[in-house]
Design a protein around this motif. Structure first.
Motif, mmCIF file in Angstrom:
data_model
loop_
_atom_site.group_PDB
_atom_site.id
_atom_site.type_symbol
_atom_site.label_atom_id
_atom_site.label_comp_id
_atom_site.label_asym_id
_atom_site.label_seq_id
_atom_site.Cartn_x
_atom_site.Cartn_y
_atom_site.Cartn_z
ATOM 1 N N GLN A 121 -2.866 -4.177 -10.149
ATOM 2 C CA GLN A 121 -1.616 -3.650 -9.644
ATOM 3 C C GLN A 121 -0.724 -3.268 -10.816
ATOM 4 O OE1 GLN A 121 -1.628 -3.292 -6.405
ATOM 5 N NE2 GLN A 121 -3.559 -4.376 -6.352
ATOM 6 N N TYR A 159 8.850 -3.686 -5.924
ATOM 7 C CA TYR A 159 8.444 -3.126 -4.647
ATOM 8 C C TYR A 159 9.628 -3.075 -3.687
ATOM 9 C CZ TYR A 159 3.684 -4.107 -6.199
ATOM 10 O OH TYR A 159 2.507 -4.136 -6.902
ATOM 11 N N ARG A 207 -0.637 8.788 -7.324
ATOM 12 C CA ARG A 207 -0.812 7.729 -6.348
ATOM 13 C C ARG A 207 0.524 7.043 -6.107
ATOM 14 N NH1 ARG A 207 -1.630 2.687 -9.227
ATOM 15 N NH2 ARG A 207 -1.817 3.187 -11.413
ATOM 16 N N GLU A 259 1.544 3.279 -4.695
ATOM 17 C CA GLU A 259 0.975 1.988 -4.320
ATOM 18 C C GLU A 259 1.699 1.405 -3.109
ATOM 19 O OE1 GLU A 259 0.134 -2.381 -6.272
ATOM 20 O OE2 GLU A 259 0.866 -0.760 -7.518
ATOM 21 N N ILE A 261 -4.224 -4.029 0.119
ATOM 22 C CA ILE A 261 -3.829 -2.674 -0.234
ATOM 23 C C ILE A 261 -3.892 -1.828 1.027
ATOM 24 C CG2 ILE A 261 -4.429 -0.651 -1.617
ATOM 25 C CD1 ILE A 261 -5.597 -2.607 -3.676
#
Length: 136
Positions: free
Chosen positions: A19, A24, A57, A59, A133
């Motif tokens: 990661q 987040y 990307r 996450e 994920i």
């Protein structure tokens, strides 16, 4: 037996240390009686944001099993974004969540919660259970 332990250790090592993000945003899906709402409006916004900003990307982690009716949380990594992209992402997420909450059936559908000021660190997620994920 040694192979099983080695495989489990390798899997957990690669999952937690692969990661890249440290911060987040948290999107929580709650239920009132009949299960949580769909994550599709938020995920479609995130996919659109990713393509518009030419990101390789984005996450997204999912923590499931948080209640009897399937409540869950989504964690969106923000470290690879610029400050301007973070602001646009939070504004867009707030709009997507409010649109979804406004169009729900008041007595049967669950709600989506998003606070743009709340961020979670990776070290807080290390001990989280049922964290995977997001792939859909």
């Amino acid at each position: 037996m040694k192979k099983v332990i080695l495989a489990a250790a390798l899997f957990s090592f690669t999952f937690f240390y692969s990661q890249k993000n440290q911060n987040y945003l948290v999107i929580s899906y709650g239920s009132s009686c009949c299960g949580p709402p769909s994550e599709k409006p938020v995920i479609s916004y995130l996919k659109e944001f990713k393509t518009k900003n030419h990101l390789k990307r984005l996450e997204i982690l999912q923590q499931s099993g948080l209640g009897r009716e399937g409540e869950f949380k989504l964690y969106v990594g923000t470290d690879s974004l610029t400050d301007n992209q973070k602001r646009r992402l939070t504004r867009g997420l707030m709009a997507a969540v409010s649109n979804q909450n406004n169009s729900r059936k008041q007595k049967s559908d669950g709600t989506v919660f998003f606070d743009s000021a709340t961020t979670v660190q990776q070290q807080d997620l290390v001990n989280a259970k049922n964290l995977t994920i997001y792939k859909k």
